[in-house]
Design an enzyme around this catalytic site. Structure first.
Site, short mmCIF file in Angstrom:
data_model
loop_
_atom_site.label_atom_id
_atom_site.label_comp_id
_atom_site.label_asym_id
_atom_site.label_seq_id
_atom_site.Cartn_x
_atom_site.Cartn_y
_atom_site.Cartn_z
N ASN A 80 0.85 -1.18 0.00
CA ASN A 80 0.00 0.00 0.00
C ASN A 80 0.91 1.25 0.00
O ASN A 80 0.79 2.13 0.84
CB ASN A 80 -0.97 -0.01 1.19
N LEU A 81 1.80 1.25 -0.97
CA LEU A 81 2.90 2.22 -0.96
C LEU A 81 2.42 3.64 -1.22
O LEU A 81 1.55 3.88 -2.06
CB LEU A 81 3.92 1.82 -2.04
N HIS A 82 3.02 4.58 -0.49
CA HIS A 82 2.75 6.01 -0.69
C HIS A 82 4.09 6.72 -0.86
O HIS A 82 5.15 6.07 -0.89
CB HIS A 82 1.93 6.56 0.49
N ALA A 83 4.01 8.05 -0.93
CA ALA A 83 5.24 8.82 -1.22
C ALA A 83 6.31 8.60 -0.15
O ALA A 83 7.51 8.69 -0.45
CB ALA A 83 4.89 10.30 -1.32
N HIS A 94 7.06 5.70 1.37
CA HIS A 94 7.79 4.48 0.98
C HIS A 94 8.71 4.77 -0.21
O HIS A 94 9.85 4.31 -0.25
CB HIS A 94 6.82 3.38 0.54
N GLN A 99 2.96 -9.52 13.39
CA GLN A 99 3.00 -8.22 14.08
C GLN A 99 1.59 -7.63 14.32
O GLN A 99 1.48 -6.50 14.77
CB GLN A 99 3.91 -7.24 13.37
N GLU A 122 11.72 7.15 9.53
CA GLU A 122 11.74 7.69 10.91
C GLU A 122 10.33 7.83 11.47
O GLU A 122 10.17 8.03 12.66
CB GLU A 122 12.43 9.05 10.93
N GLN A 172 10.43 1.56 15.97
CA GLN A 172 10.84 0.43 15.14
C GLN A 172 12.28 0.61 14.65
O GLN A 172 13.10 -0.32 14.68
CB GLN A 172 9.88 0.31 13.95
N ARG A 180 -2.31 3.75 7.01
CA ARG A 180 -3.53 3.74 7.82
C ARG A 180 -4.28 5.08 7.75
O ARG A 180 -5.41 5.17 8.23
CB ARG A 180 -3.22 3.37 9.27
O1 PAF Z 1 7.22 -0.68 8.86
C1 PAF Z 1 6.65 -1.64 8.29
O2 PAF Z 1 5.99 -1.50 7.26
C2 PAF Z 1 6.76 -3.03 8.90
O3 PAF Z 1 6.75 -2.98 10.29
C3 PAF Z 1 7.98 -3.82 8.39
C4 PAF Z 1 9.28 -3.16 8.79
C5 PAF Z 1 7.91 -3.93 6.88
C6 PAF Z 1 7.97 -5.23 8.98
O4 PAF Z 1 6.82 -5.92 8.63
#
Ligand code: PAF
Length: 283
Positions: free
Chosen positions: A32-35, A37, A61, A150, A155, A189
């Protein structure tokens, strides 16, 4: 750009790259890539000859009652965007490629302390899921460098510590949060927000900006600053999990004399749990 689903195909590509002495940069994602990513992918492109991206919605997770089943899966648009961003390879494994056998009894990576604070309090098991999948992906992709946003600051700090303590031969690079025009941190999200909530959502960034300004102007009673920010979020219609001022390097409680800090927050707005953070430098 190659799209591979099996670990065998992935390992074959990585072997070829290694035989050509190529450096590999890796961007793990849940799609679900956005700018935000794509900024990570561009960063990766600038630091290595080969760029691999994974798209894997990691069941480990997600807690019971969380949005694993409904998490947006947009593979076609994602691969088109990655092609534009000049990635070399996208790894799109099925769940049993990453977790052969039962998820419950499988080997896990726990990062004590860091995994149990802040978001870890509200999402038990979340960071174990993240650390486990990232370790497995690192072992498959064998990157020289891995790139994380960041925006997910806890994470990022946790992966850095995990890589160091497990002696993983990978450098971890963080990239600044990509924001919408009104300051809202980009996130998959954000799509859960209604139009009215989307307008309110930017108040999270503005509240953290006020915390940053207050501390950098000399407000050193952090619990009071945190409580004021929580109250402002609640007044605006959020249900905040926490607002917390921490040491930037390890997310420990700041002591007198610590100057490099981070304010981090998580807050629900409707059905979206939003997180954000800002750097603070105490003068
Ligand atoms: O940040 C995320 O999208 C996830 O936590 C990751 C690092 C891809 C691990 O599933």
């Amino acid at each position: 750009m190659d799209i591979v689903a099996s670990t065998a195909d992935l390992r074959a590509r990585v072997r070829t790259w290694r035989s050509q002495q190529d450096r590999i940069a890796f961007v793990p994602t849940m799609g679900n890539l956005h700018a935000g990513h794509l900024k990570l992918v561009r960063h990766a492109r600038g630091i290595a000859g080969r760029v691999a991206v994974s798209i894997f919605v990691n069941p480990m997770q997600f807690g019971p009652g969380e949005d694993y089943a409904t998490y947006p899966r947009t593979l076609e648009a994602d691969t088109a965007a990655l092609m534009q961003a000049d990635a070399d390879l996208v790894f799109v494994p099925a769940v049993d490629e990453i977790y052969p056998g039962e998820l419950d009894g499988t080997t896990r990576v726990v990062v004590p302390g860091l995994g149990d604070i802040l978001c870890g309090v509200f999402r038990p098991g979340f960071f174990t899921g993240v650390a486990t999948v990232v370790t497995r992906l690192f072992n498959l992709v064998q990157p020289d460098v891995a790139v994380f946003g960041e925006k997910d600051y806890q994470q990022l700090v946790l992966i850095r510590r995990m890589a160091r303590e497990l002696c993983l031969p990978v450098r971890i690079e963080g990239v600044a949060t990509e924001r919408e025009a009104d300051g809202l941190a980009m996130s998959s999200r954000n799509g859960y927000l209604t139009p009215t909530e989307r307008v309110t959502a930017a108040i999270l960034f503005h509240t953290l900006t006020e915390v940053k300004t207050a501390v950098e102007s000399g407000a050193l009673d952090y619990p009071t600053v945190e409580r004021t920010a929580m109250a402002a979020l609640t007044r605006a219609g959020f249900r905040p999990d926490y607002v917390s001022i921490r040491r930037a390097a390890d997310l420990g409680e700041p002591a007198a004399g610590d100057t490099s800090l981070r304010v981090l927050a998580a807050a629900w707005l409707g059905s979206a749990r939003l997180i954000d953070n800002l750097e603070i430098t105490v003068p």
